[in-house]
Design a protein around this motif. Structure first.
Motif, PDB file in Angstrom:
ATOM      1  N   ARG A 120      85.323  32.684  72.836  1.00  0.00           N
ATOM      2  CA  ARG A 120      83.892  32.442  72.959  1.00  0.00           C
ATOM      3  C   ARG A 120      83.066  33.625  72.449  1.00  0.00           C
ATOM      4  O   ARG A 120      81.833  33.591  72.542  1.00  0.00           O
ATOM      5  N   ASP A 123      79.616  33.281  70.681  1.00  0.00           N
ATOM      6  CA  ASP A 123      79.092  31.909  70.810  1.00  0.00           C
ATOM      7  C   ASP A 123      77.715  31.906  71.465  1.00  0.00           C
ATOM      8  O   ASP A 123      77.431  32.709  72.359  1.00  0.00           O
ATOM      9  N   GLU A 129      70.701  28.338  74.150  1.00  0.00           N
ATOM     10  CA  GLU A 129      70.305  26.979  73.742  1.00  0.00           C
ATOM     11  C   GLU A 129      68.944  26.642  74.359  1.00  0.00           C
ATOM     12  O   GLU A 129      68.049  26.120  73.689  1.00  0.00           O
ATOM     13  N   VAL A 160      75.150  31.099  57.957  1.00  0.00           N
ATOM     14  CA  VAL A 160      76.391  30.371  58.207  1.00  0.00           C
ATOM     15  C   VAL A 160      77.001  30.696  59.569  1.00  0.00           C
ATOM     16  O   VAL A 160      78.089  30.212  59.889  1.00  0.00           O
ATOM     17  N   ILE A 162      77.533  30.331  63.422  1.00  0.00           N
ATOM     18  CA  ILE A 162      77.402  29.110  64.224  1.00  0.00           C
ATOM     19  C   ILE A 162      76.328  29.218  65.294  1.00  0.00           C
ATOM     20  O   ILE A 162      75.589  28.271  65.543  1.00  0.00           O
ATOM     21  N   ILE A 165      73.142  28.331  63.731  1.00  0.00           N
ATOM     22  CA  ILE A 165      73.030  26.895  63.438  1.00  0.00           C
ATOM     23  C   ILE A 165      72.684  26.143  64.719  1.00  0.00           C
ATOM     24  O   ILE A 165      71.809  25.276  64.734  1.00  0.00           O
ATOM     25  N   LEU A 166      73.364  26.478  65.809  1.00  0.00           N
ATOM     26  CA  LEU A 166      73.101  25.779  67.075  1.00  0.00           C
ATOM     27  C   LEU A 166      71.686  26.064  67.578  1.00  0.00           C
ATOM     28  O   LEU A 166      71.075  25.217  68.239  1.00  0.00           O
ATOM     29  N   MET A 168      69.127  26.473  65.581  1.00  0.00           N
ATOM     30  CA  MET A 168      68.346  25.556  64.748  1.00  0.00           C
ATOM     31  C   MET A 168      68.395  24.142  65.317  1.00  0.00           C
ATOM     32  O   MET A 168      67.370  23.454  65.390  1.00  0.00           O
ATOM     33  N   VAL A 169      69.584  23.723  65.742  1.00  0.00           N
ATOM     34  CA  VAL A 169      69.741  22.375  66.296  1.00  0.00           C
ATOM     35  C   VAL A 169      68.789  22.161  67.469  1.00  0.00           C
ATOM     36  O   VAL A 169      68.076  21.159  67.546  1.00  0.00           O
ATOM     37  N   ASP A 187      69.925  22.612  56.234  1.00  0.00           N
ATOM     38  CA  ASP A 187      70.888  23.124  55.254  1.00  0.00           C
ATOM     39  C   ASP A 187      71.469  24.446  55.731  1.00  0.00           C
ATOM     40  O   ASP A 187      70.752  25.287  56.282  1.00  0.00           O
ATOM     41  N   VAL A 188      72.746  24.593  55.529  1.00  0.00           N
ATOM     42  CA  VAL A 188      73.460  25.832  55.845  1.00  0.00           C
ATOM     43  C   VAL A 188      74.468  26.038  54.743  1.00  0.00           C
ATOM     44  O   VAL A 188      75.233  25.121  54.442  1.00  0.00           O
ATOM     45  N   SER A 189      74.454  27.192  54.121  1.00  0.00           N
ATOM     46  CA  SER A 189      75.333  27.376  52.973  1.00  0.00           C
ATOM     47  C   SER A 189      75.449  28.847  52.623  1.00  0.00           C
ATOM     48  O   SER A 189      74.486  29.606  52.750  1.00  0.00           O
TER      49      SER A 189
END
Lengths: 432, 432
Positions: A120, A123, A129, A160, A162, A165-166, A168-169, A187-189
């Motif tokens: 973890r 994370d 969140e 990139v 995680i 990204i989460l 952003m979610v 977009d993630v790249s």
């Protein structure tokens, strides 16, 4: 003429107020009142929420575009040994019978928490969140003219990593809840990393590599006093002397303790430290982060230019906006902090040479708690009205001063700012 | 007694119908009618959308829980040389003047597309993002009893691979749009990989390692006929013979051509191939994927057990459900395909030994297009009614047969299925 001077004076007063309001209380007193602040970049965003009302839009104006860069929310510590190392030190001492009751209790807490850290590290946590759900929700509440627009196009991108990204979610889910007609493209790249988390290049890399280490080590030396803590944890001073790197253990425990606010847990470790110790440990990190990312004289003030590509992207994207929309970017504190400096928000673009008194003027927890974010809100004249495009800057949802003249703070003419920033970037490119 | 037999006969007929309906047309004819199908796992989900109406809930029942595993949507090819290798081969031939007009045109298309692939290998495309927006939207439309529930808890998790996370984002955004009160918890972590994309372990690893390669190579040999294509691209047969690995180039171009449907682009390469060639190339992959993930006799039929942990998670999570909710999982085709076999959906749990006629009974494009998904919908008796919990299975949003008796296909008693699957897993664990 007289009016102009008066305006300028008022302006300066307003600008100063904007800055000095934050610093009427000493950092030590702030930390005494809220121990969580000592966490620097581990500070839980929601423990330092803004309370001030936002300034209404200038008369005849409406917000129509948001350009955003946000850091991921709270996370587990990242390093392989961050939890294991202090645990191991205390376990070994326990096996030798060298722990006090408090030492044993501390070990028990670490033992209890440790299993949650397996696979973890780094994370996003539920606390993190939640921070982004809150930020997304407030975005829509603060700027309904943008976020309630039918078929609103939102371009949301993340590094990139995680946890970004989460984050952003969580924000995007809130924006969809606020406006089911929104059309979000995510977009993630690797191909976006050059501006979402620009690698240190050129002069930034050269100066970033070799400077600040000496000063950071000095600060560590000066502000680390583990004697009391060691007596609290261990029952044998000779054992500590022979077997424990006391300063290192103190810093390790401090990191675990301050980052415990990243979790929904009742495990508490901050009370191991006195307010003086919390303040001292925080100072080490306050100095270190300033040296690495602020306008430190040690690096000729160039570290904020590590975000050169990001600022260019902000400007170039804004140049393409002709309708109501939003650009969201998600990344790291190592971008938010230098970007705040590069944008010259409040006094963060200034250079400070007296590291011993740095925290009179620079407090990292105001810039980059977990989930810290920069929002630039663009305003246009309402239909039928005339006027320049204006911009308001917000750091962690607080209105800030920006490097241009204005007679209606916190609103600035975008063309003034755009020109200032582009010249600044051009000068840097030219090696000035 | 008579009634029971009749029911059983009807049942068998229904079950057979469910399976054979799919295969009244030969694979070759299907591919002739829709060249995109030749893409196997590159098939764009939206080019094979379900058309049949879903069977209404059994009388007195309502859906209350969805358990889902979905593959990421369309993506760029993954391998370092997937785009570069065929490009290099054609460039070299061009430099020697060995390309025909079609060869030059093909090279031009590859040259035009190549820049979009830089730092984009494996990334989700806009086509893939759209697929998941569609799936999420239809979930809410198909099962409003679940997805419109106030404060609906949704637990959504993804493997650590970014295209999977972004696929999750697209679905979750749609679910929030459909129900702004939904409370989604998203999680992505190495600590979840053991069931979201279980590594090959034990017997699965041992058998998976050494079997099928010979058979795959045989199929490659038998079904690769590049002569016509080489004449189409190159103007000198001796040059091809001396410098080009014709079979490899054909397969490389086939991969790029079939995956072009993953992009919003007008670059078209599929027409390089005749229907016979498309069918032959597809057969190689149909055989290969069956050997790796289906109930092939070559692996004693155990490869579906690669999803042992996933099936356990599905069962154990369902065991905890006492209120309306949804569990969404996002991952890969290497999980969906064996999971469909492990669940014995339609005839996918059967073993087939005649690889030359495999596609009479097994067509990979029906199982794992991009964005393929398995949805298990749980039904409970409406308030005041009595009855067992029932389950309906859907593969790519089409109702399927499952390994239990039922007199109301596609609805099955969950306890029958649960018992069947747990016994199957226990037998596997016991080495049977």
């Amino acid at each position: 003429m007289r009016k102009t001077m008066l305006t300028a004076t008022l302006l300066a007063a307003t600008a100063m107020m904007a800055q000095t309001t934050s610093f009427t209380v000493s950092a030590k007193d702030e930390i005494a009142a809220n121990h969580y602040l000592a966490g620097s970049n581990y500070l839980d965003y929601d423990r330092q929420l803004p309370t001030a009302q936002l300034t209404p839009a200038p008369k005849g104006y409406e917000p129509y575009y948001m350009s955003h860069y946000g850091r991921h929310g709270s996370r587990w510590l990242i390093g392989e040994g961050d939890y294991r190392n202090p645990l191991t030190t205390l376990r070994e001492a326990r096996d030798e019978g060298m722990l006090t009751a408090t030492g044993l209790e501390t070990l028990k807490k670490l033992e209890k928490f440790y299993p949650t850290t397996v696979k973890r590290l780094g994370d996003l946590t539920t606390v993190g969140e939640r921070q982004h759900h809150g930020i997304g929700r407030r975005m829509a509440q603060n700027f309904p003219e943008i976020f309630k627009t039918k078929n609103l196009p939102i371009d949301a991108r993340s590094t990139v990593v995680i946890r970004c990204i989460l984050s952003m979610v969580a924000e995007c889910e809130e924006l969809m809840a606020a406006n089911p007609t929104a059309r979000i493209h995510n977009d993630v790249s690797e191909s976006l990393q050059y501006y979402l988390n620009q690698p240190w290049e050129g002069r930034v890399r050269d100066l970033g590599r070799r400077t600040g280490d000496k000063e950071t080590r000095e600060a560590q030396q000066r502000y680390t006093h583990p004697e009391r803590l060691m007596k609290l944890l261990f029952n044998n001073e000779q054992y500590v002397y022979n077997n424990v790197r006391a300063g290192e253990l103190m810093r390790q425990l401090f990191d675990v303790a301050t980052n415990m606010q990243s979790h929904d847990t009742d495990i508490e470790l901050l009370s191991l430290f006195t307010t003086d110790e919390l303040y001292d440990q925080w100072r080490i990190r306050n100095v270190g982060w300033f040296l690495d990312y602020g306008c430190s004289p040690v690096t000729d003030g160039i570290m904020p230019f590590s975000q050169e590509n990001l600022l260019r992207n902000i400007i170039e994207t804004a140049d393409t906006v002709t309708q109501v929309q939003a650009t969201l970017r998600f990344g790291h504190e190592v971008c938010v902090m230098p970007l705040a400096c590069l944008l010259e928000m409040n006094s963060y673009g200034e250079s400070f040479s007296d590291l011993d008194h740095l925290d009179d003027t620079w407090r990292n927890y105001r810039i980059f708690p977990m989930a810290c974010n920069i929002q630039l809100i663009f305003y246009r004249p309402k239909k039928g009205k005339q006027g320049d495009i204006l911009v308001k800057g917000m750091l962690n949802e607080r209105e800030v001063s920006l490097p241009a003249h204005t007679d209606q703070w916190p609103y600035y003419r975008w063309q003034d700012l755009r020109q200032h920033y582009l010249k600044k970037l051009a000068d840097f490119e030219a090696g000035k």
